[in-house]
Design a protein around this motif. Structure first.
Motif, short mmCIF file in Angstrom:
data_model
loop_
_atom_site.label_atom_id
_atom_site.label_comp_id
_atom_site.label_asym_id
_atom_site.label_seq_id
_atom_site.Cartn_x
_atom_site.Cartn_y
_atom_site.Cartn_z
N TYR A 25 14.26 -3.69 -20.40
CA TYR A 25 14.92 -2.82 -19.42
C TYR A 25 15.72 -3.66 -18.42
N LYS A 45 18.53 -2.90 -14.75
CA LYS A 45 19.06 -1.93 -13.80
C LYS A 45 20.25 -2.53 -13.07
N HIS A 79 20.40 2.62 -15.47
CA HIS A 79 19.16 2.14 -16.07
C HIS A 79 19.38 2.07 -17.57
#
Length: 190
Positions: free
Chosen positions: A158, A160, A143
């Motif tokens: 963000y 992942k 992450h």
């Protein structure tokens, strides 16, 4: 006269500390360090150094809790400045490194930091992205969060990866603020 990295450790939960050990001896400045501890208690250290004439990312590791350290490895050769590293280790003891050169960049090792795979660019933005932070969760998912100026002010984004950094989700914007949102921190619970 130049900035250098030093190391101390504690073997009693922070009650007492070892004496300082100097880790870098370059003609330039070594700073902005990031450190990770893997599941075998190996230490993985990354930092930026301006000895080459601009900021570049370097790495070394310790397999004896900081008593001795490997030779330093230069991990970037970029005409732009490469700085502000973030590093985390997965359950196999492999380090995952992120840094900024105006975009968020990524590199990993599959042999505990001895050698490194080619770098991968994680952002392609109209403006500046950087100051990444990373965590590896209990499932070895990566992450990463960072700030990006593309919206017209700094906002947090963000991504992942669920396959050890091979593929990544699309960038997800986390903040919508009228002032700057910068320098994220990230962690993962069980």
């Amino acid at each position: 006269g130049d900035m250098a990295l030093y190391f101390k450790n504690s073997t009693d939960g922070g009650v007492t500390w070892s004496s300082s050990r100097r880790l870098t001896w370059t003609s330039g400045n070594s700073y902005n360090s990031a450190i990770a501890v893997d599941s075998s208690d190996n230490l993985h250290l990354a930092w930026n150094d301006d000895t080459p004439g601009n900021l570049e990312i370097y790495y070394m590791k310790s397999t004896d809790r900081g008593a001795t350290w490997s030779a330093r490895q230069r991990l970037t050769w970029d005409p732009r400045e490469s700085g502000w590293p973030a590093i985390a280790a997965d359950s196999s003891g492999n380090p995952h490194l992120f840094w900024s050169d105006g975009e968020v960049c990524y590199r990993k090792s599959t042999d505990g930091g001895d050698t490194w795979l080619a770098f991968k660019r994680l952002t392609y933005t109209a403006d500046n992205s950087g100051y990444a932070t990373v965590v590896v969760d209990n499932s070895d998912d990566l992450h990463v969060a960072w700030n990006d100026y593309t919206p017209g002010n700094w906002e947090i984004f963000y991504k992942k990866s669920s396959d050890e950094g091979v593929t990544w989700t699309t960038s997800k914007r986390i903040t919508w603020t009228s002032l700057a949102s910068q320098y994220p921190g990230i962690d993962a619970d069980s």
